[in-house]
Design a protein around this motif. Sequence first.
Motif, PDB file in Angstrom:
ATOM      1  N   SER A 105       0.835  -1.203   0.000  1.00 37.02           N
ATOM      2  CA  SER A 105       0.000   0.000   0.000  1.00 37.02           C
ATOM      3  C   SER A 105       0.870   1.254   0.000  1.00 37.02           C
ATOM      4  O   SER A 105       0.578   2.237  -0.693  1.00 37.02           O
ATOM      5  CB  SER A 105      -0.916  -0.013   1.227  1.00 37.02           C
ATOM      6  OG  SER A 105      -1.659   1.188   1.311  1.00 37.02           O
ATOM      7  N   GLN A 106       1.965   1.214   0.756  1.00 42.80           N
ATOM      8  CA  GLN A 106       2.902   2.337   0.750  1.00 42.80           C
ATOM      9  C   GLN A 106       3.589   2.477  -0.607  1.00 42.80           C
ATOM     10  O   GLN A 106       3.816   3.592  -1.097  1.00 42.80           O
ATOM     11  CB  GLN A 106       3.945   2.143   1.844  1.00 42.80           C
ATOM     12  CG  GLN A 106       3.365   2.154   3.252  1.00 42.80           C
ATOM     13  CD  GLN A 106       4.447   2.067   4.294  1.00 42.80           C
ATOM     14  OE1 GLN A 106       5.082   3.063   4.626  1.00 42.80           O
ATOM     15  NE2 GLN A 106       4.684   0.869   4.790  1.00 42.80           N
ATOM     16  N   HIS A 129       1.314   4.348  -3.105  1.00 42.71           N
ATOM     17  CA  HIS A 129       1.267   5.813  -2.930  1.00 42.71           C
ATOM     18  C   HIS A 129       2.610   6.466  -3.273  1.00 42.71           C
ATOM     19  O   HIS A 129       2.633   7.615  -3.738  1.00 42.71           O
ATOM     20  CB  HIS A 129       0.861   6.146  -1.492  1.00 42.71           C
ATOM     21  CG  HIS A 129      -0.576   5.844  -1.189  1.00 42.71           C
ATOM     22  ND1 HIS A 129      -1.612   6.641  -1.632  1.00 42.71           N
ATOM     23  CD2 HIS A 129      -1.145   4.819  -0.512  1.00 42.71           C
ATOM     24  CE1 HIS A 129      -2.773   6.136  -1.223  1.00 42.71           C
ATOM     25  NE2 HIS A 129      -2.520   5.030  -0.538  1.00 42.71           N
ATOM     26  N   PRO A 145       2.982   5.907  -7.901  1.00 37.80           N
ATOM     27  CA  PRO A 145       1.662   5.747  -8.537  1.00 37.80           C
ATOM     28  C   PRO A 145       1.716   5.470 -10.034  1.00 37.80           C
ATOM     29  O   PRO A 145       0.676   5.202 -10.628  1.00 37.80           O
ATOM     30  CB  PRO A 145       0.978   7.098  -8.254  1.00 37.80           C
ATOM     31  CG  PRO A 145       2.107   8.074  -8.106  1.00 37.80           C
ATOM     32  CD  PRO A 145       3.220   7.306  -7.464  1.00 37.80           C
ATOM     33  N   ALA A 179      -3.985   6.063  -7.095  1.00 40.61           N
ATOM     34  CA  ALA A 179      -3.336   5.475  -5.923  1.00 40.61           C
ATOM     35  C   ALA A 179      -4.359   5.095  -4.853  1.00 40.61           C
ATOM     36  O   ALA A 179      -4.267   4.018  -4.246  1.00 40.61           O
ATOM     37  CB  ALA A 179      -2.300   6.443  -5.360  1.00 40.61           C
ATOM     38  N   ARG A 180      -5.338   5.958  -4.626  1.00 42.18           N
ATOM     39  CA  ARG A 180      -6.330   5.658  -3.589  1.00 42.18           C
ATOM     40  C   ARG A 180      -7.181   4.451  -3.968  1.00 42.18           C
ATOM     41  O   ARG A 180      -7.398   3.548  -3.162  1.00 42.18           O
ATOM     42  CB  ARG A 180      -7.239   6.870  -3.350  1.00 42.18           C
ATOM     43  CG  ARG A 180      -8.164   6.697  -2.142  1.00 42.18           C
ATOM     44  CD  ARG A 180      -9.022   7.918  -1.930  1.00 42.18           C
ATOM     45  NE  ARG A 180     -10.081   7.990  -2.948  1.00 42.18           N
ATOM     46  CZ  ARG A 180     -10.931   9.008  -3.073  1.00 42.18           C
ATOM     47  NH1 ARG A 180     -10.803  10.056  -2.272  1.00 42.18           N
ATOM     48  NH2 ARG A 180     -11.867   8.995  -3.997  1.00 42.18           N
ATOM     49  N   SER A 221      -5.049   1.255  -3.685  1.00 42.24           N
ATOM     50  CA  SER A 221      -4.807   0.861  -2.298  1.00 42.24           C
ATOM     51  C   SER A 221      -6.046   0.218  -1.680  1.00 42.24           C
ATOM     52  O   SER A 221      -5.965  -0.802  -0.981  1.00 42.24           O
ATOM     53  CB  SER A 221      -4.371   2.083  -1.483  1.00 42.24           C
ATOM     54  OG  SER A 221      -4.125   1.725  -0.140  1.00 42.24           O
TER      55      SER A 221
END
Length: 638
Positions: free
Chosen positions: A84-85, A88, A91, A260-261, A264
């Motif tokens: 997940s990191q 972000h 991307p 990215a959101r 994730s």
Amino acid sequence: MASLSKRLLVGRPLASSEEEHQRLGKPTALAVFASDAISSTAYATQEMLVILMAAVTFPASHRYLVPIAVAAAVLLGIVAISYSQTIHAYPNGGGAYVVSRENISPGAGLVAGAALLVDYTLTVAVSISAGVLAIGSAFDFNDDPRLRVALAVTFLVLLTVGNLRGLKESGRIFAVPTYLYVVLLFALLGAGMYQVVFGTVTEIDTPETRSAVAHFAEENELASTAALFIILKAFSSGAVVLSGVEAISNGVPAFRKPEARHASQTLFMMAGILATGFLGISTLAHHYKPVADEEGQTLLAQLAAAVFGDGTILFYGLQLGTFAILVLAANTAYADFPRLSSIIAGDGYLPRQLSSRGDRLVFSNGILILAGMAGLLIVAFRAQVTLLIPLYAVGVFTGFTLSQAGMVRHHLRLREPHWQRGLAINMVGCVATGVVLLVVVVSKFTSGAWIPAVVIPLIVLLFRAIHRHYARVDRALAVPDGYRVRRRTHTVVVLVGRVTKGSLEAIGYARSLRPDRLLAVSVVASREQQEAIIADWERHGVQAELRTLYSPYRELSRPIMRFVDEYDEEVEDDFMTVVLPEFVLDHWYAQLLHNQSALVLRSRLRTRPNTVVTSVPFHLSGGGVEIRGSAEGADGPT
């Protein structure tokens, strides 16, 4: 016909401006990027049980399933948070390859890239083979390897065509089977847990079970002396449940904005479904005591028969759903392999054709290469999952480890807000996945893990060789300061077989170039041929110097090449243009009646320096001439 067939299979071309509309929402993206990970619930527990039952007395082997599954689920949570990191921080996609390249070294990036490409190829082979195994459990044909391979290759072709149609379209097609499997899997877990809680579980008792008791009791002494090694080996088999977790980080640009959101959120949805399904199946297996047998029913089929009832609608529904998601799990690799290979190709480590999008805005060349390599694996390993699994995990955890190490360097280098928390997560992830990688390589080395351990470095060497080639080409083409093209003389050579409209048109074209010297060259095999062409030349008053080359053995290309070489030595600092008159027929099949000498000559002449090759096709239907650099479907010099 070829164009029509392509349109029927692939669909109409999409303009570059339509790329935004081809991006994926979360429901479709979950089916595209998570099908690989979710599908591993169908075989991860079985692969653990294969190892345990080979060394631990039945049914004591089943008691280790839940602890091993819990350890794998914890590792899954760590990896999911870590990726997940990565999403972000990077991307634009690329996952482990980009993270390793940017934060460790280009070499580390190449290792990660090679590992991921191997992983995706194995994903296709394993997923399709496991899907065929699942459907074979329902219809009892798993003992026929030829049928398994034939079905696997058929599904591989169908998947390839579906993905050539475009990411969004294939996602819509494959979403229904993915969600069907998830619903039926959770129905199995719910019904099975109900029986466990209320004590209505009936352990699976089959002839295979009874024979397994007798067989594995003989191996009990081995188990007591190598228990830890066996458990670690079983864990390394079950850890394939993590395969596909990195797929979303590689394909972030395929999501709708904000990319990215959405990526994730999809990652955590996938991790939740995956952990629940894997732990649930392992728990049911602990209570129902199924047997791992690749040539019989799968572990999931045995559980479905015990919980739903053998031959019920839900039993067959789960088998069909399992078959569908396992086959379609390869779709994750079809989405990520071409995208990753395009990034690596853009950096100059793979052929540049892989960085180009096809008619449907997908990387078609990468899709076709992936299908070809996966097909070879399916045939070579006879579509057997157990033989392919040891090859699988090495690439997965190599990518995981390098990605986490790269993110550790990323946090230390940039020190962004809350970087300490991210650093701790990625350090734990790096150590955990590194340990698992070591366990996989050591415990499964003789079972096949040595193959990716050898193949990945070879792929890295191939990457470097391709990069050196492109670097050499770039250096040769670079224009230094003050570079000027010098004035050179120009000789045009027209190759003719006899005097025809085509050869006269070619001489007319050559004259329009205003060369310093114009020559017509004809190859003859006898004095009679020589006298005939000279007579035709004089009768038609052709305004060009004619040279005849004697070839007693009726060769064409060798005397011409010798003439060009000798003339080039006589005239220094000279450009030479070789003009090939050709005639073009109305139908392609008519070419079978004519030779292809022009093609051979063109191929040989283009290897010479300071030589330009031009074809002048004469179209028989219209009596016209068209100038072009090469002519497909044209006959030899006229």
